[in-house]
Scaffold this motif. Structure first.
Motif, mmCIF file in Angstrom:
data_model
loop_
_atom_site.group_PDB
_atom_site.id
_atom_site.type_symbol
_atom_site.label_atom_id
_atom_site.label_comp_id
_atom_site.label_asym_id
_atom_site.label_seq_id
_atom_site.Cartn_x
_atom_site.Cartn_y
_atom_site.Cartn_z
ATOM 1 N N ASP A 87 0.831 -1.197 0.000
ATOM 2 C CA ASP A 87 0.000 0.000 0.000
ATOM 3 C C ASP A 87 0.876 1.261 0.000
ATOM 4 O OD1 ASP A 87 -2.076 1.780 0.323
ATOM 5 O OD2 ASP A 87 -2.309 1.412 2.466
ATOM 6 N N HIS B 172 8.016 0.813 5.241
ATOM 7 C CA HIS B 172 8.235 -0.636 5.337
ATOM 8 C C HIS B 172 9.596 -1.036 4.786
ATOM 9 C CE1 HIS B 172 4.175 -1.648 6.507
ATOM 10 N NE2 HIS B 172 3.613 -1.201 5.411
ATOM 11 N N ASN C 148 6.085 -7.945 6.733
ATOM 12 C CA ASN C 148 4.869 -7.280 7.173
ATOM 13 C C ASN C 148 3.633 -7.959 6.570
ATOM 14 O OD1 ASN C 148 3.622 -4.630 8.350
ATOM 15 N ND2 ASN C 148 2.754 -4.797 6.296
ATOM 16 N N GLU C 149 2.804 -8.521 7.430
ATOM 17 C CA GLU C 149 1.486 -9.048 7.011
ATOM 18 C C GLU C 149 1.558 -10.007 5.821
ATOM 19 O OE1 GLU C 149 -1.453 -6.020 6.528
ATOM 20 O OE2 GLU C 149 -0.982 -5.062 8.422
ATOM 21 N N ASN D 177 -0.476 -5.184 13.676
ATOM 22 C CA ASN D 177 -1.045 -4.067 12.920
ATOM 23 C C ASN D 177 -2.552 -4.185 13.097
ATOM 24 O OD1 ASN D 177 1.561 -3.760 12.030
ATOM 25 N ND2 ASN D 177 1.186 -4.499 9.950
ATOM 26 N N TYR E 266 -6.428 -2.618 13.116
ATOM 27 C CA TYR E 266 -7.310 -1.582 12.581
ATOM 28 C C TYR E 266 -8.728 -1.769 13.082
ATOM 29 C CZ TYR E 266 -3.392 -0.043 9.814
ATOM 30 O OH TYR E 266 -2.158 0.453 9.439
ATOM 31 N N TYR F 258 -10.875 -0.929 9.586
ATOM 32 C CA TYR F 258 -11.316 -1.987 8.678
ATOM 33 C C TYR F 258 -12.291 -2.936 9.368
ATOM 34 C CZ TYR F 258 -7.515 -0.260 5.827
ATOM 35 O OH TYR F 258 -6.686 0.549 5.096
ATOM 36 N N GLU G 219 1.140 -1.032 14.118
ATOM 37 C CA GLU G 219 0.315 -0.108 13.320
ATOM 38 C C GLU G 219 -1.077 0.006 13.914
ATOM 39 O OE1 GLU G 219 -0.116 -1.145 9.147
ATOM 40 O OE2 GLU G 219 2.020 -1.542 8.964
ATOM 41 N N TRP H 70 -0.136 4.447 12.518
ATOM 42 C CA TRP H 70 -0.001 4.375 11.067
ATOM 43 C C TRP H 70 -0.750 5.539 10.474
ATOM 44 C CZ3 TRP H 70 3.196 1.715 8.111
ATOM 45 C CH2 TRP H 70 3.007 1.805 6.716
ATOM 46 N N PHE I 160 0.571 9.595 2.644
ATOM 47 C CA PHE I 160 1.569 9.193 1.649
ATOM 48 C C PHE I 160 0.922 8.635 0.389
ATOM 49 C CE2 PHE I 160 1.062 4.640 2.338
ATOM 50 C CZ PHE I 160 0.544 4.581 3.626
ATOM 51 N N ARG J 245 -4.873 3.383 -4.259
ATOM 52 C CA ARG J 245 -5.867 3.666 -3.257
ATOM 53 C C ARG J 245 -6.938 4.611 -3.788
ATOM 54 N NH1 ARG J 245 -6.649 3.124 2.191
ATOM 55 N NH2 ARG J 245 -5.207 1.482 2.780
ATOM 56 N N ASN K 286 -2.891 7.544 0.855
ATOM 57 C CA ASN K 286 -3.312 6.964 2.124
ATOM 58 C C ASN K 286 -3.297 8.131 3.107
ATOM 59 O OD1 ASN K 286 -3.198 5.801 4.779
ATOM 60 N ND2 ASN K 286 -2.711 3.840 3.822
ATOM 61 N N LYS L 69 -3.987 8.248 6.370
ATOM 62 C CA LYS L 69 -3.992 7.929 7.798
ATOM 63 C C LYS L 69 -2.911 8.701 8.558
ATOM 64 C CE LYS L 69 -6.062 3.409 7.221
ATOM 65 N NZ LYS L 69 -5.779 3.170 5.776
HETATM 66 C C1 GCB Z 1 -1.511 -2.157 6.855
HETATM 67 C C2 GCB Z 1 -0.235 -2.158 6.094
HETATM 68 C C3 GCB Z 1 0.126 -0.781 5.593
HETATM 69 C C4 GCB Z 1 -1.105 -0.095 5.053
HETATM 70 C C5 GCB Z 1 -2.124 0.047 6.157
HETATM 71 C C6 GCB Z 1 -3.419 0.711 5.683
HETATM 72 O O1 GCB Z 1 -1.787 -3.020 7.625
HETATM 73 O O2 GCB Z 1 0.830 -2.712 6.791
HETATM 74 O O3 GCB Z 1 1.105 -0.902 4.619
HETATM 75 O O4 GCB Z 1 -0.812 1.146 4.500
HETATM 76 O O5 GCB Z 1 -2.442 -1.208 6.668
HETATM 77 O O6 GCB Z 1 -3.535 1.922 5.726
HETATM 78 O O7 GCB Z 1 -4.317 0.003 5.234
#
Ligand code: GCB
Length: 869
Positions: free
Chosen positions: A150, A347, A409-410, A477, A479, A483, A510, A557, A562, A567, A575, A577
Motif C-alpha cells: 500500500d 516498510h 509485514n502481514e 497491525n 485496525y 477496517y 500499526e 499508522w 503518503f 488507493r 493513504n 492515515k
Molecule cells: C496495513 C499495512 C500498511 C497499510 C495500512 C493501511 O496493515 O501494513 O502498509 O498502508 O495497513 O492503511 O491500510
C-alpha cells in the motif's frame, strides 16, 4: 549536448591527506525515461524520481519500467592507485552502473545503499573525462520485494550519490554498503560500559603493509575518554580483521530519548613506516541497555518506558520519495516534537539522515526490509530477502537508536490461494521457512537487538501457522475501529493474545484511521474520514495501550499522508492515515499525542487549518452559531476569548477542552490561554447560515452535500459544503429518500470508497441520497442559480464494485422540467462527477423546489448549491 556535458563535469582534486574522500555527486545528471538511450534527455538533480508527476493525475497507475542516468566525471590522474567507488544511498530498484562503456556492477533492491567499485574503469587522464551511465528499473519483478504494498514504488536515484576515494589501505569498502566498521556495547550499566569496535582492513596494493589501528572514544562534549592502538600487518591484496575492546569505561553518560547523549568513535589506520593516516571513519556511540518483557513491556536503562510514536514513509507532497536530507531530518524533529520516543521505519530502510537524526534527537527505532503482503516462493526471492536484511543490519548497525530489526509485514494476508487449500498451506509453510531463515540471519548478524514480525488483525491465521513463535517480539497491525468494527475492543484482542502467548512480548506496530483534513463532523463515524473520527480513534488506542503494561507501546499508522497509487480515497491515490498531511500540517491526532506525551506546556486549538466554516444560526438569537472546537492541552483548564471577549473557561478532560464557540458571521479571532501562560490563537472565517429564512439574517449561498453528515471545505478556502438536513418550513433540506449505504457484507459504513473522476471534491460526490423526492429551500424572492451534482457510485463494495442498476429520472425546478430522463445509460457515467446548473427567479415567496421524478430505478442527488445572482 557534448558542451553541456563538459560544462557539467567536475575535476576531483587530490588533497594533501591520504585519507578517504567522500563527495556527493548529485548535480548535473542527465536522465532519459524509457528502455532506450536514444530518447529525450533532460538535466536532473538527485534526489530524483521519474514518478513524481504521474502520481498526481486522476488515472490509476504509474510508470514502472526503465530509466537511464548519465553524467561526466573528471577524475584527477593523481587518484590513480586509489580505491574508488560510486556510493548510492538508494536507487529504486535494480541499478546497473557502466563506466566508460563497461559494466561496473549491479545492485538489486530499492531501499538500501550500495557501493560500486569503478576505479579500474577510469581513465585518469586530465585531458579526457569519464562517463558514468546508469540503467535503472522499477519494473515489477516477482523475485524482488516489495511485490505488492500500500504505497507507490517510485523509480529513480532518489537518494544521494557519492564518489568515494580511499587510499589503497582502507577499512573494508566491500561489505554490503556498510562502513566496514562495527561498534557495539556488549555490556552497559550506570557505572561502566564495555565498547567493542571491529572490522576488516583491506590492502588493495601489491606490497605488504605494517599498520596501526588507532581507536578513540570521544564523549558527547567532545572530550576524549579512551583510546587504543593495535599493530597489524596486511599482506598484498589481503584483508585482516581488527578488534578494539574497551573494558569498563567508567560513568558513561547514558543515551535515552530524554537525554540522547551521543559519544563518537574514531578509527584510523596509520602506516607505521610513514606515519600517514590512510583511512579514518567516525561512528556514533550511545550507551544504553534495554529489554522487552512479555509481562511488563519495555525497559530502557533499567526503567520502564512506554514506547509511543509512529510509522514513517519516505514521502512528501509532490516530491514522491525524492526528499532532500533536510526534509528527512525535519520529520524526525516533528515526530520528536509530538512527544514520541519511537519510530517504525516502515516498510523499508530509509535515508541515513533519518537514522542520524534519531540518534541525535533520541527516538528509538524499529526498522524492517520491504517484504510486504506476500512472498514469492522461489530461491531468487529468498536470496534477495536475505541480502536486504544483511544490508540493512550492516548499514545501520552502529546507530544506538535502533533496537529492533523486523521483516515480513502481514505476509499471510494475500488472498492468492483459496482458504484451506493445499496451495495455501504450502504457501504458509514457505512463509515460515523464509521467516526462520531471516530470523537466524538476523540473530547471527546482531545478537544485541530484538527481532520482530508484524502481523495483521486475523488472530487465528497467525496462531495456526505458528508465525507468532518465530521472532522475539510479535507486532500487531490493528485496525479495529477502521477496517473492522469498533475501536473499543482493540485492547481485548490483545488480551486474548497475551493470555495465549504469555511469553511473547508485543507492540502495536500499526493502528490508524483515514483522515482527510477537509472533512469535519459533529457526528463522527467509522469510515467518514473526518478529523473528528480520527481524533476519537487515536485517543481510544492511546488509552487502551496505556492501560495495559504488557503492551510495550505503539506506532501510529502513519506519521504522514503518503502516496499509494491504487488507493481510492477522499483524496485519491493517497493513504490519508497520517498524523500530518503530505506537506506536514499537523492534524488533530498529532496534538492529541503532544498533549498526552509532550514535555512542554501544550495548548493547541484543533482543526486550526479549517479556516472557513459554516453553521446554522441559533434560532431566536440570530446572532451567532454555536459550534464545538476542541483544544488539546496538558494544562488543567483553558480560558477562551472570541474577538477579544472572554466567553468560557473550560476544564480539561483527558487532555482536551471542548469549547462551544459562538461564531459570528465574518472574521472570528479565537484565542485560548492556560493558567501558566501557554496560549494559542486562530482566525476563522464563518458563514452564518440563517436557521430560518424568517429571521432577519441575510440569505447566504447554500452548498449542501447529500447523504452526508460532514462539513467539507474545498481546501481552497472558498466554499464550504454543509451536511444534509431534512426540509423544515422557512429553511432548506431534502424531502424523502435514504442514505446511499452498504449493499453487501464488505461493510463500508460511509458513502462510497471509490475515487470520483473529473473532480477534486471526491468526498462531496462520494455520498448521496437515493430515492430523493425533492430538495426545497424557502429562500427570499430574487434571482438564483441552482447547481445539481450527481455521481453514479455503483454498488458499494470494497473490491470490484458492480455498476448500479439502470436509472432514469426527470428533474423539475419550480415546475419547469429542466432534465428529461437523466439517466445512467447516458449522462451519468460510473464514478464520474456530473453537474448541471439552472437559473431561477423566485417570486411570491414560493422559494425553490427541485423535484426528482423516477422513470426507471431510483432517483439520486449527491450535492446541490443555491447561489444568489
Ligand atoms: C496495513 C499495512 C500498511 C497499510 C495500512 C493501511 O496493515 O501494513 O502498509 O498502508 O495497513 O492503511 O491500510
Amino acid at each position: 549536448m557534448r558542451a553541456l556535458f563538459i560544462f557539467a563535469s567536475w575535476l576531483f582534486l587530490l588533497t594533501a591527506s591520504a585519507q578517504r574522500i567522500k563527495t556527493s555527486v548529485n548535480s548535473n545528471w542527465w536522465f532519459c525515461k524509457g528502455d532506450s538511450s536514444s530518447g529525450h534527455w533532460q538535466q536532473v538533480t538527485i534526489p530524483h524520481t521519474w514518478n513524481a508527476a504521474d502520481v498526481l493525475d486522476d488515472e490509476p497507475g504509474y510508470y514502472r519500467g526503465a530509466g537511464w542516468y548519465k553524467r561526466l566525471l573528471s577524475v584527477s590522474p593523481a587518484w590513480k592507485g586509489k580505491t574508488i567507488h560510486l556510493y548510492f544511498e538508494g536507487a529504486n530498484q535494480v541499478a546497473t552502473v557502466f563506466v566508460n562503456g563497461k559494466k561496473a556492477g549491479t545492485h538489486t533492491g530499492g531501499y538500501s545503499a550500495f557501493s560500486i567499485p569503478i576505479g579500474h574503469l577510469l581513465r585518469f587522464d586530465s585531458s579526457a573525462t569519464d562517463e558514468v551511465v546508469i540503467h535503472l528499473t522499477n519494473a515489477h519483478d516477482e523475485n524482488i520485494p516489495p511485490l505488492n504494498a500500500d504505497f507507490s514504488f517510485f523509480g529513480g536515484i532518489y537518494r544521494d550519490v557519492y564518489l568515494l576515494a580511499a587510499d589503497e589501505v582502507h577499512f573494508d569498502l566491500d561489505n554490503y554498503g556498510s562502513s566496514g566498521v562495527f561498534v557495539s556495547t556488549p555490556r552497559v550499566s550506570e557505572q561502566w560500559a564495555d565498547v567493542q569496535v571491529k572490522g576488516l582492513i583491506e590492502n588493495a596494493g601489491a606490497t605488504p603493509r605494517l599498520l596501526q589501528v588507532h581507536t578513540e572514544i570521544y564523549d558527547d562534549r567532545g572530550a576524549r575518554v579512551a583510546q587504543q592502538q593495535a599493530d597489524l600487518t596486511v599482506g598484498a591484496f589481503g584483508k585482516v580483521p581488527f578488534l578494539a575492546f574497551f573494558s569498563r569505561l567508567q560513568q558513561p553518560r547514558l543515551w535515552s530519548p530524554d537525554k540522547p547523549n551521543l559519544y563518537r568513535v574514531l578509527t584510523r589506520i596509520i602506516d607505521r613506516n610513514s606515519g600517514v593516516t590512510t583511512d579514518e571513519t567516525a561512528h556514533p556511540l550511545g550507551f544504553r541497555w534495554f529489554r522487552f518483557s512479555a509481562d511488563s513491556g519495555f525497559f530502557l536503562n533499567g526503567k520502564h518506558l512506554k514506547l509511543i510514536g509512529a510509522n514513517r514513509h519516505q514521502d512528501f507532497k509532490k516530491l514522491g520519495n525524492a526528499l532532500p536530507d533536510a526534509l528527512h531530518v525535519r520529520d524526525v524533529e516533528l515526530l520528536k516534537g509530538m512527544g514520541s520516543n519511537l519510530i517504525r521505519i516502515a516498510h523499508y530502510p530509509q535515508d541515513p539522515a533519518v537514522l542520524e537524526a534519531c540518534d541525535r534527537l533520541g527516538l528509538l527505532v524499529m526498522e524492517e526490509i520491504p517484504i510486504v503482503n506476500r512472498i514469492t516462493q522461489t530461491e531468487g526471492f529468498e536470496a534477495n530477502c536475505l541480502a536486504m536484511q544483511r544490508e540493512m543490519i550492516r548499514q545501520h548497525f552502529n546507530h544506538p537508536s535502533v533496537i529492533i530489526w523486523a521483516y515480513m509485514n502481514e505476509v499471510l494476508i494475500e488472498p492468492r490461494y483459496e482458504k484451506g487449500s493445499p496451495e495455501q498451506e504450502a504457501y504458509f509453510r514457505d512463509v515460515l521457512t523464509l521467516a526462520r531463515k531471516l530470523e537466524a540471519l538476523t540473530r547471527q548478524e546482531d545478537s544485541s537487538r530484538y527481532t520482530l514480525i508484524p502481523g495483521y488483525g486475523d488472530y487465528e491465521v497467525h496462531r495456526r501457522t505458528g508465525i507468532i513463535d518465530v521472532a522475539m517480539i510479535f507486532g500487531w497491525n490493528l485496525y479495529r475501529g477502521w477496517y473492522e468494527e469498533t475501536y473499543h475492543d482493540f485492547g481485548k484482542y490483545l488480551d486474548r493474545f497475551h493470555a495465549d502467548y504469555p511469553k511473547v512480548p508485543t507492540i502495536i506496530t500499526e493502528y490508524g484511521a483515514d483522515c482527510d483534513v477537509r472533512l469535519h463532523t459533529t457526528k463522527p463515524q467509522r469510515f467518514d474520514k473526518s478529523m473528528e473520527y480520527a481524533a476519537l480513534f487515536h485517543a481510544a488506542y492511546i488509552k487502551q495501550m496505556m492501560e495495559r503494561q504488557y503492551i510495550s507501546g505503539g506506532a501510529a499508522w502513519n506519521f504522514v499522508d503518503f502516496n499509494s497509487e491504487y488507493r481510492q480515497e477522499a483524496t485519491p491515490h493517497m493513504n490519508t492515515k497520517g498524523l500530518m498531511t503530505a506537506d506536514r500540517i499537523p492534524k488533530d491526532a498529532y496534538w492529541i499525542y503532544q498533549a498526552r506525551f509532550g514535555k512542554e506546556p501544550v495548548v493547541r486549538i484543533g482543526s486550526r487549518e479549517w479556516k472557513l466554516r459554516s453553521g446554522l444560526s441559533v434560532s431566536g438569537v440570530d446572532q451567532h452559531s454555536l459550534q464545538p472546537v476542541d483544544v488539546y492541552t496538558n494544562q488543567p483548564f483553558v480560558t477562551a476569548y472570541l474577538n477579544g471577549k472572554k466567553f468560557a473557561s473550560v476544564k480539561a478532560v483527558d487532555r482536551r477542552c471542548r469549547l462551544m464557540v459562538p461564531f459570528v458571521d465574518g472574521r472570528n479571532k479565537l484565542e485560548v490561554r492556560s493558567p501558566q501562560g501557554a496560549s494559542d490563537a486562530v482566525d476563522i472565517d464563518f458563514e452564518l447560515q440563517p436557521a430560518s429564512y424568517a429571521s432577519p439574517l441575510p440569505f447566504k449561498d447554500l452548498h449542501v452535500s447529500l447523504g452526508d453528515r460532514r462539513q467539507t471545505s474545498d481546501g481552497a478556502g472558498r466554499t464550504v459544503w454543509l451536511p444534509e438536513q431534512e426540509y423544515k418550513a422557512n429553511s432548506w433540506g431534502y424531502i424523502g429518500g435514504e442514505l446511499y449505504r452498504l449493499r453487501d457484507s464488505d461493510q463500508i459504513p460511509y458513502g462510497s470508497n471509490r475515487a470520483i473522476l473529473g473532480t477534486g471534491l471526491d468526498p462531496v460526490y462520494a455520498t448521496q441520497r437515493v430515492n430523493i423526492e425533492a430538495f426545497r429551500a424557502d429562500v427570499p424572492d430574487g434571482n438564483y442559480r441552482v447547481v445539481l451534482h450527481f455521481a453514479e457510485l455503483g454498488e458499494n463494495r470494497m473490491r470490484n464494485p458492480a455498476p448500479a442498476p439502470e436509472r432514469s429520472f426527470d428533474v423539475i425546478v419550480n415546475g419547469l422540467l429542466v432534465w428529461k430522463g437523466l439517466s445512467n445509460q447516458k449522462e451519468l457515467l460510473p464514478r464520474q462527477a456530473f453537474q448541471t446548473a439552472t437559473d431561477v427567479e423566485v417570486r411570491n415567496k414560493k422559494g425553490i423546489t427541485v423535484s426528482f421524478v423516477p422513470l426507471k430505478g431510483q432517483t439520486i442527488l449527491n450535492a446541490i448549491e443555491v447561489i444568489r445572482r
